[in-house]
Design a protein around this motif. Structure first.
Motif, PDB file in Angstrom:
ATOM      1  N   GLY A   8      35.133  97.752   4.996  1.00  0.00           N
ATOM      2  CA  GLY A   8      35.800  99.134   5.255  1.00  0.00           C
ATOM      3  C   GLY A   8      36.777  99.147   6.378  1.00  0.00           C
ATOM      4  N   GLY A   9      37.292  97.928   6.618  1.00  0.00           N
ATOM      5  CA  GLY A   9      38.348  97.848   7.799  1.00  0.00           C
ATOM      6  C   GLY A   9      39.593  97.941   7.133  1.00  0.00           C
ATOM      7  N   GLY A  10      40.865  98.000   7.705  1.00  0.00           N
ATOM      8  CA  GLY A  10      42.041  98.151   7.115  1.00  0.00           C
ATOM      9  C   GLY A  10      43.016  98.822   8.277  1.00  0.00           C
ATOM     10  N   LEU A  11      44.152  99.199   7.945  1.00  0.00           N
ATOM     11  CA  LEU A  11      45.217  99.573   8.661  1.00  0.00           C
ATOM     12  C   LEU A  11      45.193 101.109   8.659  1.00  0.00           C
ATOM     13  CD1 LEU A  11      47.646  99.330  10.338  1.00  0.00           C
ATOM     14  CD2 LEU A  11      49.200  99.176   8.155  1.00  0.00           C
ATOM     15  N   VAL A  12      45.136 101.659   9.934  1.00  0.00           N
ATOM     16  CA  VAL A  12      45.288 103.222   9.916  1.00  0.00           C
ATOM     17  C   VAL A  12      46.142 103.839  11.163  1.00  0.00           C
ATOM     18  CG1 VAL A  12      43.228 103.160  11.499  1.00  0.00           C
ATOM     19  CG2 VAL A  12      43.639 105.201   9.957  1.00  0.00           C
ATOM     20  N   GLN A  13      46.887 104.742  10.676  1.00  0.00           N
ATOM     21  CA  GLN A  13      47.524 105.338  11.795  1.00  0.00           C
ATOM     22  C   GLN A  13      46.805 105.776  13.192  1.00  0.00           C
ATOM     23  OE1 GLN A  13      50.063 108.063  10.001  1.00  0.00           O
ATOM     24  NE2 GLN A  13      51.727 106.784   9.435  1.00  0.00           N
ATOM     25  N   PRO A  14      47.612 105.834  14.306  1.00  0.00           N
ATOM     26  CA  PRO A  14      46.852 106.771  15.240  1.00  0.00           C
ATOM     27  C   PRO A  14      46.205 108.255  15.134  1.00  0.00           C
ATOM     28  CG  PRO A  14      48.577 105.493  16.136  1.00  0.00           C
ATOM     29  CD  PRO A  14      48.601 105.414  14.710  1.00  0.00           C
ATOM     30  N   GLY A  15      45.157 108.436  15.333  1.00  0.00           N
ATOM     31  CA  GLY A  15      44.605 109.657  14.828  1.00  0.00           C
ATOM     32  C   GLY A  15      43.656 109.690  13.826  1.00  0.00           C
ATOM     33  N   GLY A  16      43.698 108.616  12.912  1.00  0.00           N
ATOM     34  CA  GLY A  16      43.238 108.507  11.769  1.00  0.00           C
ATOM     35  C   GLY A  16      41.612 108.276  11.874  1.00  0.00           C
ATOM     36  N   SER A  17      41.092 108.127  10.719  1.00  0.00           N
ATOM     37  CA  SER A  17      39.686 107.773  10.651  1.00  0.00           C
ATOM     38  C   SER A  17      39.588 106.415   9.779  1.00  0.00           C
ATOM     39  CB  SER A  17      38.983 108.949  10.052  1.00  0.00           C
ATOM     40  OG  SER A  17      38.952 110.029  10.865  1.00  0.00           O
ATOM     41  N   TYR A  79      26.368 102.128   9.166  1.00  0.00           N
ATOM     42  CA  TYR A  79      27.791 102.807   9.139  1.00  0.00           C
ATOM     43  C   TYR A  79      28.224 102.940  10.531  1.00  0.00           C
ATOM     44  CZ  TYR A  79      26.046 103.695   4.486  1.00  0.00           C
ATOM     45  OH  TYR A  79      25.634 103.773   3.206  1.00  0.00           O
ATOM     46  N   LEU A  80      29.501 102.757  10.665  1.00  0.00           N
ATOM     47  CA  LEU A  80      30.205 103.167  11.702  1.00  0.00           C
ATOM     48  C   LEU A  80      31.568 103.985  11.366  1.00  0.00           C
ATOM     49  CD1 LEU A  80      30.192 102.965  14.755  1.00  0.00           C
ATOM     50  CD2 LEU A  80      32.244 101.386  14.555  1.00  0.00           C
ATOM     51  N   GLN A  81      31.151 105.605  11.607  1.00  0.00           N
ATOM     52  CA  GLN A  81      32.461 106.614  11.351  1.00  0.00           C
ATOM     53  C   GLN A  81      33.252 106.533  12.766  1.00  0.00           C
ATOM     54  OE1 GLN A  81      33.046 108.359   8.595  1.00  0.00           O
ATOM     55  NE2 GLN A  81      34.807 108.801   9.714  1.00  0.00           N
ATOM     56  N   MET A  82      34.356 106.295  12.387  1.00  0.00           N
ATOM     57  CA  MET A  82      35.477 106.027  13.594  1.00  0.00           C
ATOM     58  C   MET A  82      36.314 107.309  13.057  1.00  0.00           C
ATOM     59  SD  MET A  82      36.001 102.016  13.965  1.00  0.00           S
ATOM     60  CE  MET A  82      36.769 101.733  12.388  1.00  0.00           C
ATOM     61  N   ASN A  83      36.457 108.066  14.062  1.00  0.00           N
ATOM     62  CA  ASN A  83      37.615 109.192  14.121  1.00  0.00           C
ATOM     63  C   ASN A  83      38.369 109.030  15.318  1.00  0.00           C
ATOM     64  OD1 ASN A  83      36.298 110.261  11.778  1.00  0.00           O
ATOM     65  ND2 ASN A  83      34.860 111.463  13.020  1.00  0.00           N
ATOM     66  N   SER A  84      39.395 109.712  15.335  1.00  0.00           N
ATOM     67  CA  SER A  84      40.600 109.832  16.419  1.00  0.00           C
ATOM     68  C   SER A  84      40.906 108.533  16.651  1.00  0.00           C
ATOM     69  CB  SER A  84      40.043 110.807  17.571  1.00  0.00           C
ATOM     70  OG  SER A  84      39.723 111.932  17.288  1.00  0.00           O
ATOM     71  N   LEU A  85      41.136 107.719  16.093  1.00  0.00           N
ATOM     72  CA  LEU A  85      41.376 106.243  16.426  1.00  0.00           C
ATOM     73  C   LEU A  85      42.568 105.839  17.102  1.00  0.00           C
ATOM     74  CD1 LEU A  85      40.257 104.448  12.934  1.00  0.00           C
ATOM     75  CD2 LEU A  85      39.395 104.099  15.141  1.00  0.00           C
ATOM     76  N   LYS A  86      42.707 105.133  18.049  1.00  0.00           N
ATOM     77  CA  LYS A  86      43.712 104.894  18.928  1.00  0.00           C
ATOM     78  C   LYS A  86      44.012 103.353  18.723  1.00  0.00           C
ATOM     79  CE  LYS A  86      41.322 107.923  22.558  1.00  0.00           C
ATOM     80  NZ  LYS A  86      40.848 107.699  23.892  1.00  0.00           N
ATOM     81  N   PRO A  87      45.311 103.163  19.116  1.00  0.00           N
ATOM     82  CA  PRO A  87      45.762 101.569  19.124  1.00  0.00           C
ATOM     83  C   PRO A  87      44.782 100.776  19.808  1.00  0.00           C
ATOM     84  CG  PRO A  87      47.751 103.218  19.464  1.00  0.00           C
ATOM     85  CD  PRO A  87      46.445 103.913  19.758  1.00  0.00           C
ATOM     86  N   GLU A  88      44.330 101.093  20.914  1.00  0.00           N
ATOM     87  CA  GLU A  88      43.320 100.140  21.668  1.00  0.00           C
ATOM     88  C   GLU A  88      42.036 100.062  21.029  1.00  0.00           C
ATOM     89  OE1 GLU A  88      45.013 102.896  22.518  1.00  0.00           O
ATOM     90  OE2 GLU A  88      43.756 104.067  24.245  1.00  0.00           O
ATOM     91  N   ASP A  89      41.963 100.832  19.891  1.00  0.00           N
ATOM     92  CA  ASP A  89      40.630 100.570  18.743  1.00  0.00           C
ATOM     93  C   ASP A  89      40.896  99.232  18.136  1.00  0.00           C
ATOM     94  OD1 ASP A  89      40.346 104.090  18.563  1.00  0.00           O
ATOM     95  OD2 ASP A  89      39.190 102.719  19.811  1.00  0.00           O
ATOM     96  N   THR A  90      42.051  98.618  17.906  1.00  0.00           N
ATOM     97  CA  THR A  90      42.273  97.459  17.011  1.00  0.00           C
ATOM     98  C   THR A  90      41.557  96.309  17.600  1.00  0.00           C
ATOM     99  OG1 THR A  90      44.640  98.478  16.862  1.00  0.00           O
ATOM    100  CG2 THR A  90      44.112  95.948  16.415  1.00  0.00           C
ATOM    101  N   ALA A  91      40.756  95.767  16.512  1.00  0.00           N
ATOM    102  CA  ALA A  91      39.884  94.675  16.760  1.00  0.00           C
ATOM    103  C   ALA A  91      39.156  94.191  15.420  1.00  0.00           C
ATOM    104  CB  ALA A  91      38.864  95.109  17.841  1.00  0.00           C
ATOM    105  N   VAL A  92      38.552  93.313  15.567  1.00  0.00           N
ATOM    106  CA  VAL A  92      37.644  92.659  14.468  1.00  0.00           C
ATOM    107  C   VAL A  92      36.295  93.531  14.889  1.00  0.00           C
ATOM    108  CG1 VAL A  92      36.514  90.967  13.357  1.00  0.00           C
ATOM    109  CG2 VAL A  92      38.816  90.553  14.053  1.00  0.00           C
ATOM    110  N   TYR A  93      35.813  94.057  13.986  1.00  0.00           N
ATOM    111  CA  TYR A  93      34.465  94.711  13.867  1.00  0.00           C
ATOM    112  C   TYR A  93      33.438  93.981  13.583  1.00  0.00           C
ATOM    113  CZ  TYR A  93      36.850  98.728  16.316  1.00  0.00           C
ATOM    114  OH  TYR A  93      37.529  99.414  17.162  1.00  0.00           O
ATOM    115  N   TYR A  94      32.248  93.582  14.217  1.00  0.00           N
ATOM    116  CA  TYR A  94      31.203  92.793  13.612  1.00  0.00           C
ATOM    117  C   TYR A  94      29.827  93.796  13.747  1.00  0.00           C
ATOM    118  CZ  TYR A  94      34.235  88.683  14.972  1.00  0.00           C
ATOM    119  OH  TYR A  94      35.479  88.003  14.941  1.00  0.00           O
ATOM    120  N   CYS A  95      29.216  93.529  12.508  1.00  0.00           N
ATOM    121  CA  CYS A  95      27.901  93.909  12.595  1.00  0.00           C
ATOM    122  C   CYS A  95      26.930  92.902  13.140  1.00  0.00           C
ATOM    123  CB  CYS A  95      27.570  94.305  11.001  1.00  0.00           C
ATOM    124  SG  CYS A  95      26.004  95.023  10.724  1.00  0.00           S
TER     125      CYS A  95
END
Length: 116
Positions: A8-17, A79-95
């Motif tokens: 589910g990872g990928g590229l998203v614009q700021p403010g996206g989900s 699941y992890l629903q991520m809303n209102s994403l910010k540039p500082e949320d950029t990372a590798v996400y691990y389960c």
């Protein structure tokens, strides 16, 4: 022992989900405390959220009100629903899966990039 595969990872614009998924196999999923952690470039891995059951969740202060962790024990998935994403949320996400008996299992991670 449980095995974990994130997606589910990928590229998203700021403010996206984005919604991340973590599929577990190989053990009794419902008995594990599940969590999401993130690691940004040059930084240590840190907690994002954990869930024991729908009534027992924990969030890092930086994501409270924006991210929601949930689990479906019938599907062996967290699941992890991520809303209102910010540039500082950029990372590798691990389960992560932790059992009462000391098991501590990690997935390989999925990259989330927040950029315009």
């Amino acid at each position: 022992q449980v095995q974990l595969v994130e997606s589910g990872g990928g590229l998203v614009q700021p403010g996206g989900s984005l919604r991340l998924s973590c599929a577990a196999s190989g053990s009794i999923f419902s008995t594990y405390t599940m969590g999401w952690y993130c690691q940004a470039p040059g930084k240590q891995r840190e907690l994002v959220a954990t869930i024991i059951n729908s009534a027992t969740t924990n969030y890092a202060d930086a994501v409270k009100g924006r991210f929601t962790i949930s689990r479906d024990n019938a599907k062996n998935t967290v699941y992890l629903q991520m809303n209102s994403l910010k540039p500082e949320d950029t990372a590798v996400y691990y389960c992560n899966a932790k059992s009462l008996f000391g098991a501590d299992v990690w997935g390989r991670g999925t990259l989330v990039t927040v950029s315009s």
